[in-house]
Design an enzyme around this catalytic site. Structure first.
Site, PDB file in Angstrom:
ATOM      1  N   HIS A  37       0.803  -1.506   0.051  1.00 26.03           N
ATOM      2  CA  HIS A  37      -0.042   0.375   0.050  1.00 26.03           C
ATOM      3  C   HIS A  37       0.819   1.269  -0.246  1.00 26.03           C
ATOM      4  O   HIS A  37       0.852   2.320  -0.519  1.00 26.03           O
ATOM      5  CB  HIS A  37      -0.901  -0.212   0.963  1.00 26.03           C
ATOM      6  CG  HIS A  37      -2.377  -1.111   1.259  1.00 26.03           C
ATOM      7  ND1 HIS A  37      -2.240  -1.854   0.589  1.00 26.03           N
ATOM      8  CD2 HIS A  37      -4.068  -0.263   1.195  1.00 26.03           C
ATOM      9  CE1 HIS A  37      -3.436  -2.530   0.180  1.00 26.03           C
ATOM     10  NE2 HIS A  37      -4.203  -1.050   1.188  1.00 26.03           N
ATOM     11  N   LYS A 102      -9.526  -7.856   8.519  1.00 30.43           N
ATOM     12  CA  LYS A 102     -10.179  -7.869   9.937  1.00 30.43           C
ATOM     13  C   LYS A 102      -9.709  -7.062  11.285  1.00 30.43           C
ATOM     14  O   LYS A 102      -8.490  -6.138  11.125  1.00 30.43           O
ATOM     15  CB  LYS A 102      -9.503  -9.653  10.303  1.00 30.43           C
ATOM     16  CG  LYS A 102      -8.125  -9.406  10.788  1.00 30.43           C
ATOM     17  CD  LYS A 102      -7.573 -10.903  11.771  1.00 30.43           C
ATOM     18  CE  LYS A 102      -6.050 -11.010  12.159  1.00 30.43           C
ATOM     19  NZ  LYS A 102      -6.000 -12.035  12.650  1.00 30.43           N
TER      20      LYS A 102
END
Length: 183
Positions: A37, A102
């Site tokens: 990212h 998550k």
């Protein structure tokens, strides 16, 4: 009953999903963790084109274990999504419509999801072998020097997940917990 959806995930489809919906995802998703990212955002800072089409993309926050001989992928359970929160709003603004991981997300991520019609799915932690069984194809895309954390395109069939935060900002982590709180 789970809702079957396809990836790439259109904004219209993302907008129909609601927090708490169980889904089975089929199609193409991309893997990327925090190092990937960061590199994607650095590429954008330099005015470079991303190595895959971010529009309508679903990114799975995972760093799979090495595949055993004859397997497509090793165990591939989700990682904690908060590691991507510094970068996610920018990618959502460019057209990313789904994220799989998550854990909770920062308000800035939820606001970007609401503004640009994106959803956050939770995959079951500890079920990496089950999730790996849904992967039918694995194609490396970018950053091979990151090893297990390189960006890879996966073709999945009936990948199980739950919509945790929808494009309206509804959050199943919170609403479901509230049902069981002692008042």
């Amino acid at each position: 009953m789970a809702i079957k959806i396809n990836a790439p995930l259109s904004k219209a489809e993302a907008g129909r999903l609601r927090a708490g919906d169980e889904v089975l995802i089929s199609g193409y998703i991309y893997t990327a963790r925090d190092a990937a990212h960061k590199r994607l955002c650095e590429m954008l800072d330099r005015g470079e084109e991303l190595p895959f089409d971010i529009k309508d993309s679903v990114i799975y926050y995972v760093g799979p274990t090495p595949a055993r001989e004859g397997d497509i992928i090793g165990s591939c359970g989700p990682t904690t999504s908060g590691r991507m929160d510094a970068y996610a709003p920018r990618l959502i603004a460019l057209g990313e419509t789904g994220m799989i991981g998550k854990g909770e997300r920062l308000p800035s991520v939820v606001e970007a999801m609401k503004e640009h019609t994106a959803v956050y799915f939770a995959a079951i932690g500890g079920a990496g072998a089950l999730l790996a069984s849904t992967v039918k194809e694995r194609v490396p895309i970018a950053f091979p020097d990151l090893g297990a954390e390189e960006i890879v395109r996966l073709r999945v069939e009936d990948f199980p997940a739950v919509v945790v935060i929808d494009s309206l900002g509804n959050n199943a982590y919170r609403s479901e917990r509230e049902k069981y709180e002692i008042k």
